[in-house]
Motif scaffolding. Structure first.
Motif, mmCIF file in Angstrom:
data_model
loop_
_atom_site.group_PDB
_atom_site.id
_atom_site.type_symbol
_atom_site.label_atom_id
_atom_site.label_comp_id
_atom_site.label_asym_id
_atom_site.label_seq_id
_atom_site.Cartn_x
_atom_site.Cartn_y
_atom_site.Cartn_z
ATOM 1 N N LYS A 1 -47.765 20.239 -19.974
ATOM 2 C CA LYS A 1 -48.309 21.474 -19.405
ATOM 3 C C LYS A 1 -48.866 21.285 -17.969
ATOM 4 O O LYS A 1 -49.125 22.239 -17.280
ATOM 5 N N ARG A 2 -49.026 20.042 -17.589
ATOM 6 C CA ARG A 2 -49.560 19.790 -16.263
ATOM 7 C C ARG A 2 -48.545 20.230 -15.192
ATOM 8 O O ARG A 2 -47.352 19.995 -15.327
ATOM 9 N N LEU A 3 -49.016 20.892 -14.130
ATOM 10 C CA LEU A 3 -48.139 21.374 -13.066
ATOM 11 C C LEU A 3 -47.497 20.195 -12.331
ATOM 12 O O LEU A 3 -48.116 19.168 -12.121
ATOM 13 N N CYS A 4 -46.239 20.391 -11.972
ATOM 14 C CA CYS A 4 -45.566 19.376 -11.159
ATOM 15 C C CYS A 4 -46.115 19.455 -9.740
ATOM 16 O O CYS A 4 -46.205 20.528 -9.148
ATOM 17 N N LEU A 5 -46.483 18.300 -9.199
ATOM 18 C CA LEU A 5 -47.040 18.244 -7.856
ATOM 19 C C LEU A 5 -45.948 17.872 -6.864
ATOM 20 O O LEU A 5 -45.131 16.994 -7.125
ATOM 21 N N THR A 6 -45.915 18.559 -5.758
ATOM 22 C CA THR A 6 -44.984 18.253 -4.659
ATOM 23 C C THR A 6 -45.785 18.171 -3.369
ATOM 24 O O THR A 6 -46.980 18.426 -3.353
ATOM 25 N N ARG A 7 -45.103 17.838 -2.314
ATOM 26 C CA ARG A 7 -45.785 17.780 -1.034
ATOM 27 C C ARG A 7 -46.336 19.131 -0.619
ATOM 28 O O ARG A 7 -47.262 19.218 0.150
ATOM 29 N N ALA A 8 -45.730 20.205 -1.099
ATOM 30 C CA ALA A 8 -46.220 21.534 -0.744
ATOM 31 C C ALA A 8 -47.668 21.729 -1.168
ATOM 32 O O ALA A 8 -48.356 22.579 -0.639
ATOM 33 N N GLU A 9 -48.116 20.936 -2.173
ATOM 34 C CA GLU A 9 -49.508 21.078 -2.597
ATOM 35 C C GLU A 9 -50.449 20.383 -1.616
ATOM 36 O O GLU A 9 -51.639 20.618 -1.655
ATOM 37 N N ILE A 10 -49.924 19.516 -0.771
ATOM 38 C CA ILE A 10 -50.738 18.869 0.254
ATOM 39 C C ILE A 10 -50.457 19.497 1.621
ATOM 40 O O ILE A 10 -51.365 19.790 2.377
ATOM 41 N N CYS A 11 -49.176 19.723 1.944
ATOM 42 C CA CYS A 11 -48.783 20.170 3.266
ATOM 43 C C CYS A 11 -48.538 21.671 3.307
ATOM 44 O O CYS A 11 -48.075 22.261 2.323
ATOM 45 N N ALA A 12 -48.819 22.258 4.438
ATOM 46 C CA ALA A 12 -48.539 23.672 4.680
ATOM 47 C C ALA A 12 -48.152 23.834 6.145
ATOM 48 O O ALA A 12 -48.542 23.032 6.988
ATOM 49 N N TRP A 13 -47.370 24.876 6.421
ATOM 50 C CA TRP A 13 -46.930 25.094 7.802
ATOM 51 C C TRP A 13 -48.076 25.639 8.654
ATOM 52 O O TRP A 13 -48.816 26.522 8.241
ATOM 53 N N ALA A 14 -48.197 25.097 9.855
ATOM 54 C CA ALA A 14 -49.149 25.644 10.824
ATOM 55 C C ALA A 14 -48.569 26.927 11.418
ATOM 56 O O ALA A 14 -47.407 27.275 11.179
ATOM 57 N N PHE B 1 -45.434 22.823 13.101
ATOM 58 C CA PHE B 1 -45.506 21.559 12.364
ATOM 59 C C PHE B 1 -46.193 21.806 11.028
ATOM 60 O O PHE B 1 -46.939 22.777 10.857
ATOM 61 N N SER B 2 -45.942 20.891 10.081
ATOM 62 C CA SER B 2 -46.688 20.949 8.827
ATOM 63 C C SER B 2 -48.035 20.272 9.019
ATOM 64 O O SER B 2 -48.204 19.420 9.885
ATOM 65 N N GLN B 3 -49.002 20.672 8.208
ATOM 66 C CA GLN B 3 -50.350 20.114 8.291
ATOM 67 C C GLN B 3 -50.983 20.085 6.913
ATOM 68 O O GLN B 3 -50.461 20.677 5.960
ATOM 69 N N ILE B 4 -52.108 19.373 6.772
ATOM 70 C CA ILE B 4 -52.823 19.297 5.501
ATOM 71 C C ILE B 4 -53.261 20.702 5.079
ATOM 72 O O ILE B 4 -53.820 21.458 5.863
ATOM 73 N N ARG B 5 -52.968 21.051 3.816
ATOM 74 C CA ARG B 5 -53.299 22.387 3.326
ATOM 75 C C ARG B 5 -54.797 22.594 3.213
ATOM 76 O O ARG B 5 -55.338 23.620 3.616
ATOM 77 N N ASP B 6 -55.539 21.616 2.672
ATOM 78 C CA ASP B 6 -56.964 21.790 2.395
ATOM 79 C C ASP B 6 -57.765 20.961 3.388
ATOM 80 O O ASP B 6 -57.507 19.774 3.570
ATOM 81 N N THR B 7 -58.722 21.566 4.047
ATOM 82 C CA THR B 7 -59.493 20.848 5.055
ATOM 83 C C THR B 7 -60.268 19.692 4.466
ATOM 84 O O THR B 7 -60.589 18.724 5.148
ATOM 85 N N ARG B 8 -60.573 19.755 3.153
ATOM 86 C CA ARG B 8 -61.277 18.636 2.536
ATOM 87 C C ARG B 8 -60.386 17.404 2.475
ATOM 88 O O ARG B 8 -60.852 16.277 2.504
ATOM 89 N N LEU B 9 -59.068 17.625 2.422
ATOM 90 C CA LEU B 9 -58.143 16.486 2.461
ATOM 91 C C LEU B 9 -57.975 15.969 3.883
ATOM 92 O O LEU B 9 -57.824 14.786 4.114
ATOM 93 N N ALA B 10 -58.016 16.886 4.824
ATOM 94 C CA ALA B 10 -57.812 16.483 6.212
ATOM 95 C C ALA B 10 -58.894 15.534 6.694
ATOM 96 O O ALA B 10 -58.657 14.711 7.561
#
Length: 224
Positions: free
Chosen positions: A9-22, A49-58
């Protein structure tokens, strides 16, 4: 018989969960080849460019994000999978092109070259040739006729080089009268009277006035 039940049941994680388009950059200048254009068709582009989605990760500065997963509500399995990704994985780049300056370039009407007025003739030099100049007031445009003729004209002239300036005759001041050469009987003449002199300081030249008078004067002695 067949029995089905849910699993993983756990969601599949991809880079999209970390990266997002600026956001997209501003559109570039419209160009055709290497030259900027305002008509006749060209292309402009923008990028992102792509960038970190969550500022807490950045704030991790590109390191492992396992510790940050605690802050975004992931369970242990999610954290183990996400710990394999880094902030440096956000490397995607996109570029978008579009047409621009599609209006036809208007054809300019041909305009012929125009000369400015001639300047005054120069003074006559010792060579006996003086000259005058002119410049192009408006160059030919869009295939118009170019300016015809010279920029400089020269013609013979009468030079005053070597001419003798006009000067009048000029005397010095008279000297004082000399003493009488005799002591009695009086007389007149250079050997019996008294005399005074002057000299010519400037002889006449170039049509100047001639000398008026002589260079000496006699005066009789009146001696009893």
């Amino acid at each position: 018989s067949l029995e089905i039940r849910a699993c993983q049941k756990r969601l599949c994680l991809t880079r999209a969960e970390i990266c997002a388009w600026a956001t997209w950059s501003a559109w570039s200048e419209c160009r055709r080849g290497a030259l900027p254009v305002t008509c006749g068709g060209g292309e402009r582009k923008r990028s992102r460019f792509s960038q970190i989605r969550d500022t807490r990760l950045a704030r991790l500065g590109g390191g492992r994000v396992a510790e940050a997963t605690m802050a975004v509500g992931m369970d242990g399995g999610d954290r183990r999978l996400m710990s394999k990704l880094t902030a440096a994985d956000c490397k995607e780049f996109q570029e978008e092109l579009e047409s621009c300056a599609e209006d036809e370039c208007s054809q300019k009407k041909p305009v012929d070259c125009v000369w400015a007025a001639w300047q005054e003739w120069s003074a006559c030099p010792c060579s006996g040739m003086h000259e005058r100049h002119r410049r192009v007031a408006a160059a030919a445009v869009a295939g118009g006729e170019p300016c015809q003729g010279p920029e400089v004209e020269a013609e013979p002239c009468v030079s005053d080089c070597g001419a003798v300036p006009e000067r009048d005759c000029r005397f010095s001041q008279w000297t004082s009268w000399s003493a009488c050469p005799v002591t009695c009987g009086g007389g007149y003449g250079q050997d019996k009277g008294r005399v005074r002199y002057r000299v010519v300081l400037q002889f006449p030249q170039g049509g100047g006035a001639e000398c008026d008078g002589g260079t000496f004067e006699l005066q009789p002695c009146a001696i009893e």
